[in-house]
Design an enzyme around this catalytic site. Sequence first.
Site, PDB file in Angstrom:
ATOM      1  N   LYS A 168       0.836  -1.200   0.000  1.00  0.00           N
ATOM      2  CA  LYS A 168       0.000   0.000   0.000  1.00  0.00           C
ATOM      3  C   LYS A 168       0.873   1.253   0.000  1.00  0.00           C
ATOM      4  O   LYS A 168       1.920   1.294   0.660  1.00  0.00           O
ATOM      5  CB  LYS A 168      -0.903  -0.039   1.242  1.00  0.00           C
ATOM      6  CG  LYS A 168      -1.989   1.031   1.295  1.00  0.00           C
ATOM      7  CD  LYS A 168      -2.869   0.855   2.544  1.00  0.00           C
ATOM      8  CE  LYS A 168      -3.962   1.893   2.638  1.00  0.00           C
ATOM      9  NZ  LYS A 168      -4.802   1.716   3.830  1.00  0.00           N
ATOM     10  N   SER A 228      -9.767   1.814   2.837  1.00  0.00           N
ATOM     11  CA  SER A 228      -8.839   2.518   1.983  1.00  0.00           C
ATOM     12  C   SER A 228      -7.825   1.620   1.270  1.00  0.00           C
ATOM     13  O   SER A 228      -7.274   2.015   0.249  1.00  0.00           O
ATOM     14  CB  SER A 228      -8.078   3.549   2.807  1.00  0.00           C
ATOM     15  OG  SER A 228      -7.264   2.905   3.771  1.00  0.00           O
ATOM     16  N   SER A 256     -10.025  -0.470   7.052  1.00  0.00           N
ATOM     17  CA  SER A 256      -9.401  -0.291   5.740  1.00  0.00           C
ATOM     18  C   SER A 256      -8.720  -1.521   5.154  1.00  0.00           C
ATOM     19  O   SER A 256      -8.320  -1.503   3.997  1.00  0.00           O
ATOM     20  CB  SER A 256      -8.388   0.857   5.788  1.00  0.00           C
ATOM     21  OG  SER A 256      -9.071   2.076   5.728  1.00  0.00           O
TER      22      SER A 256
END
Lengths: 478, 95, 475
Positions: free
Chosen positions: C64, C139, C163
């Site tokens: 990420k 996210s 997330s």
Amino acid sequence: MSQFETVIGLEVHLQLSTKTKIFCSCANQYGCPPNTNVCPVCLGLPGSLPVLNHQALLYGITAGLALNAQINPFIKFDRKNYYYPDLPKGYQISQYDYPVAKDGFLKIKSGGQEKRIGIKRAHLEEDAGKLVHDNMFGCSLVDYNRTGTPLIEIVTEPDLRSPQEAYDYLNTLKLTLQYLGVSDCDMEKGSLRCDANVSIRPIGQSALGTKTELKNMNSFRAVKMALEYEVRRHEQTITSGGKIFQETLLWNDEKAMTITMRSKEQAHDYRYFPDPDLVPFAIDQSVIEQVRKQLPELPQDKFLRFLSQYGLSEYDANMLVADRGIADFFEAAVKEYPHAKKIANWMAGPVLMELNDRKISINELKITPQGLVALIARVEEGLVSNLAGKDVLTAMLNGGKTADEIIKDKGLAQVSDDSALFEIIDEVIAQNPTVVEQIKSGKPQAAGFLVGQAMKKSGGRANPKKLNELITRRIADV
Amino acid sequence: MSISKEDVKYVAALARMDVPEDKLEGFTRNLGDIVHYVEQLQKLDVEHVKPTSHAVPVGNVFRQDVVKASLTHNQALSVAVEAKDGCFKVPLVIE
Amino acid sequence: MNLHSLTAHALMDLYKSGKASPKEAYEDVLNRIKAVEPKVKAYVRLVSQQPDYSGEFQIPIAVKDILCVKGEEITCASHILKGFHPPYDAGIIEKIKKSGGTILGIANMDEFAFGSSCESSCYGPSYNPWDLACVPGGSSGGSAAAVAALEATWALGSDTGGSIRQPASFCGIVGLKPTYGRVSRYGLIAFASSLDQVGPLTRDVRDCALLMNIISGYDERDSTSVNRPVPDYTKALVNDVKGLKIGIPKEAFADGLDAEVRRSLENAVDLLKKLGGVVHEVSLPHTPYAVATYYIVATAEASSNLARFDGVRYGLRARPAGLRKNALVDMYEETRAKGFGDEAKRRIMLGTYVLSSGYYDAYYLRAQKVRTLIKNDLDEVFKKCDVILTPTCPTVAFKVGEKISDPLSMYLSDIYTIPANLAGIPSISIPCGFSKSGLPIGLQLMGKAFDEEMLLRISYTYEQNTQWHLKKPNL
């Protein structure tokens, strides 16, 4: 006599002498080239996290105890949020509602009076970086080496009543912290910084007047001058019907005046909240006791002990205590040679003078307590005169040789041999018949002049006691 | 409590964020909705409840006072938007 | 052989038997990326560094855009960090590299992890591999989409309010948020420091355990990292739930839960009962306040964490024309106005507001107290249950653009995932069915602090007795 009373509170920031910074493992070091002593943590790089330096906390507790303060059994760190280019995270890690120490006091002597100055709180925080303004190129440059240097901020109650008291408080505080070894308190290097809050109020009124905050003083003298200036300004403004506004002012040393800050934040809304990156700390009573046991004797206690144990004068005791290194040197010397007053005279006199001339500390001096007492002993035995002794001291400091070596090399040993002295004395008597007459006619004190003359002729090597004795004898014989 | 345009301007200034006039209304409405939603917490009696700052109770985490290698000067300045004389360069700061 | 479609443990088996090499696996996944990435847009960029093919776990991984990888551009999907190349590796990136992990690329996300759809990314959204008109969740949407679209064998995400779990649920994969303190946060760009935790997104539960073995453990550079031994999580993979106590909070099945999601969850509960699990109805009376609590705590911390993005040191710096206040303040205000997207601005302003003078007690302090109540609710249930079971999300993946103009409804999609962050406990999402429209449905388990093993055991048992995790999207 002024109709106003001055009220002053001081906030002193001291850099702690730890080996590393407060929240990262960078060296806590002064004077490196810009941005050479930084890591992701003190640069505030995204993703970096703080971890508390244990020693910084112990130093905080040490300072708190020396200030007679309560050590909080539970402490935490909070974020103080504001923007400034020298603050790389956009917040400063500080302590808001649980500082390491609170409610203490420091005893000071001011104008011959002893006074207790309340310490409201002492908290740990991180220092910011340094900004250099380049007006020519219209930019500022930031060096983050200083960022993360551990600080303790010591805040007084508004207990100081004059700029002189503020000055005396600062000296006492500095001396105390130097004794503790937690900070070198060097204002020139910025390891001690002081902001002041000042207001005035009509004598007899208990409510405080509007205060102004003073910054940018870079010596204790400047603090005193800025406060004097500001007190005058407050008095003049108020007596002429004006109003004091609460604001932050910068002291300008060259112009010797305070100046309003141009870029003032419209409002101080620091949005303190507990720093979630740091955990809370419980301070065990046993830790506090451990630190307390290791506290050194503080200057005021040492002063009193020097008076009683060694019978020193207040003046001498003060001179010796004013620097922990000198006090320690003195006591080491006394152990070698049990004539405290004589050693004190030498230390408060010639040794201090040498230190001042050379602008060095006692630790940097090329002489040991043993070396010094060896010299004092020679003077006391009469082998060298007091005057010559001072020269020997200078030579010892220059060359690192012992007193005996120098006395021998320079032939400084006093002449006490009667026949050699009579030779000089006869010459002096022959050259000063009027003085001889005076002595004979009942003014024995005139002999001092002859002793001086003879001493001169001997190149300072004659034993003055012996000279006096021989001159008196000779004149009586004539 | 409702949120006014003045509130939004105030927090935007505190957060050093310019909010242009044409966006002010939208942000005021958004923030007003959210603040209205979180108002539900006012219903709870929390007088005797201790706040939680850390979900997992950990305390007294220290670092020993030992120097470790830092970034090199070049590494440190490699992230800089602008640099001059070994420093991070910023617009002139007026004190 | 389709190496890109295999799990990490299947790849490991092939490596061991010499039937495939890490280089072949890495290149096969890169080819897959070439083929489907234009549709999915899971990555913000592929990494510049080539793997050196050494180490035990040479598994192609997506990271990420919120974890510092030395020398790579890491931006949190925000304009404000464009051009930032961290000069250091995050704690867990060090572990990934040491284990032999081959980092493929940097995965898309909501800007600064603010969102549940990946739509607030400055690079534009990622798309759900099961239906490209839908969001992958957020996210960590890019990480989840990459694993589901077979563009990475496994991925790292971060979870502040769901997330990892919500996108895992939307994409039909396994996502675990570890106990707060289990995994180092050093080098994780902070959103809300007291809630953030890094965790794995994988194709099955065994891979989840394997990746947990690699990333867990104490890091002296993170004060909140917990110094306790790391078990071998694969030992928890036991196909047996007999006698294990599963709590079902009645609040989780109240109004607002999608009917298809409810049905899948009920079927899952029935299966677990059949396998010997003991189900209790429990109550978490303060969980309805979790979203409100979270949006105060998380935005307050975020407003402070994001203060460092000010144009002074790294990333974006605006150069304002003309002079409004003064050169420095103008630079700050324009940099942050240009650098942050609207959702980031909303959260920064909300967080600033709840901490500001006069409001701290009413909002921030009160939220920290309600946080205690929510944690107490969970502690109480864990006195009699081994895990708590809920849906991961109230709905399946929604359409791109559907919720973007209504921030509050977006926030409410995290209603089931938020309590675990507030309480710091571990929580996993595993696939438990599909909607009629073909979108995955996720089941969430929450466990006691540091009892990831219980979550893995129950998840593994469920997985061994179902086929959901074996389905692959058609791309």
